[in-house]
Design a protein around this motif. Sequence first.
Motif, short mmCIF file in Angstrom:
data_model
loop_
_atom_site.label_atom_id
_atom_site.label_comp_id
_atom_site.label_asym_id
_atom_site.label_seq_id
_atom_site.Cartn_x
_atom_site.Cartn_y
_atom_site.Cartn_z
N LYS A 38 -2.68 7.64 0.88
CA LYS A 38 -4.14 7.68 1.01
C LYS A 38 -4.62 8.79 1.95
O LYS A 38 -5.80 9.10 1.97
CB LYS A 38 -4.67 6.34 1.52
CG LYS A 38 -4.62 5.25 0.48
CD LYS A 38 -5.25 3.99 1.02
CE LYS A 38 -5.14 2.86 0.04
NZ LYS A 38 -5.72 1.62 0.60
N HIS B 286 6.66 9.87 9.10
CA HIS B 286 7.48 8.65 9.00
C HIS B 286 7.85 8.07 10.37
O HIS B 286 8.58 7.10 10.46
CB HIS B 286 8.75 8.92 8.19
CG HIS B 286 8.48 9.17 6.74
ND1 HIS B 286 7.95 8.21 5.90
CD2 HIS B 286 8.66 10.28 5.98
CE1 HIS B 286 7.83 8.72 4.69
NE2 HIS B 286 8.25 9.97 4.71
N ASP C 81 4.62 7.87 -1.18
CA ASP C 81 4.82 6.85 -0.17
C ASP C 81 3.58 5.96 -0.08
O ASP C 81 2.49 6.44 0.20
CB ASP C 81 5.08 7.51 1.19
CG ASP C 81 5.46 6.50 2.26
OD1 ASP C 81 4.64 5.60 2.54
OD2 ASP C 81 6.56 6.63 2.83
N PRO C 82 3.74 4.64 -0.30
CA PRO C 82 2.58 3.74 -0.28
C PRO C 82 1.80 3.75 1.04
O PRO C 82 0.59 3.54 1.04
CB PRO C 82 3.18 2.36 -0.52
CG PRO C 82 4.55 2.59 -1.04
CD PRO C 82 4.98 3.95 -0.59
N GLU C 83 2.47 4.04 2.16
CA GLU C 83 1.80 4.05 3.46
C GLU C 83 1.11 5.38 3.76
O GLU C 83 0.24 5.43 4.61
CB GLU C 83 2.79 3.72 4.58
CG GLU C 83 3.28 2.29 4.53
CD GLU C 83 4.18 1.96 5.69
OE1 GLU C 83 4.04 2.59 6.76
OE2 GLU C 83 5.03 1.08 5.52
N LEU C 84 1.50 6.44 3.08
CA LEU C 84 0.96 7.77 3.38
C LEU C 84 0.02 8.31 2.30
O LEU C 84 -0.78 9.20 2.58
CB LEU C 84 2.12 8.77 3.56
CG LEU C 84 3.14 8.45 4.65
CD1 LEU C 84 4.27 9.47 4.61
CD2 LEU C 84 2.48 8.40 6.02
N THR D 38 -8.62 3.27 7.34
CA THR D 38 -7.18 3.42 7.50
C THR D 38 -6.61 2.23 8.26
O THR D 38 -7.32 1.59 9.03
CB THR D 38 -6.84 4.71 8.26
OG1 THR D 38 -7.51 4.68 9.52
CG2 THR D 38 -7.26 5.93 7.47
N ASP D 39 -5.34 1.94 8.03
CA ASP D 39 -4.69 0.81 8.70
C ASP D 39 -4.25 1.15 10.09
O ASP D 39 -3.98 0.29 10.90
CB ASP D 39 -3.44 0.38 7.89
CG ASP D 39 -3.81 -0.08 6.50
OD1 ASP D 39 -4.94 -0.58 6.32
OD2 ASP D 39 -2.98 0.08 5.60
N ASP D 40 -4.14 2.43 10.41
CA ASP D 40 -3.47 2.83 11.64
C ASP D 40 -4.28 3.83 12.41
O ASP D 40 -4.73 4.80 12.00
CB ASP D 40 -2.12 3.40 11.24
CG ASP D 40 -1.18 3.57 12.38
OD1 ASP D 40 -0.03 3.83 12.09
OD2 ASP D 40 -1.56 3.47 13.54
N ARG E 62 -1.49 8.51 13.20
CA ARG E 62 -1.69 8.72 11.77
C ARG E 62 -2.87 9.69 11.58
O ARG E 62 -3.95 9.45 12.08
CB ARG E 62 -2.00 7.39 11.09
CG ARG E 62 -2.07 7.45 9.60
CD ARG E 62 -0.76 7.73 8.90
NE ARG E 62 0.18 6.64 9.01
CZ ARG E 62 1.49 6.81 9.19
NH1 ARG E 62 2.01 8.02 9.27
NH2 ARG E 62 2.29 5.79 9.26
#
Length: 150
Positions: free
Chosen positions: A92, A49, A87-90, A148-150, A62
């Motif tokens: 995947k 986070h 968590d929507p950001e984690l 991935t986005d990050d 990430r």
Amino acid sequence: MVDWSNQPILIVEDSPEDFEATVRALRSSGLRNSLYRCSDGDEALDYLHRRGDYASADTAPRPGIILLDLNLPGTDGREVLEEIKQDPELKKIPVVVLTTSTDERDIEACYEFGANSYIQKPVDLAGFVNAIQRLKDYWFRIVVFPKTDD
């Protein structure tokens, strides 16, 4: 398609001996990815986070995959897994549970919470190295993941 050869690996492991064995096994299997360690569940969640000591993407890149022990001090691995997958950001990020537990309830709960794999750690080093080699072959050579986005 994602190039996994440069994706960081987060190892969440409280035992220094098991962490070192995991690193040795990953390196002997040919993986040269950056490795990051969190030694308990709370630290892992801070890392993921980007809180506290891990507030920067430089200190907490990430991960491409998370190797998660279950029996951790503080927030245990089951709770970490559940939070990651909610968590929507984690969610995947692939999470491979790497543990000594053979308890059927743990296996069931981990898959219920969204674990991508559950691997029981072999007790001998040769078996452990073999398991990590297979993990590498599967997750880093065969599986295709979304970008991935990050």
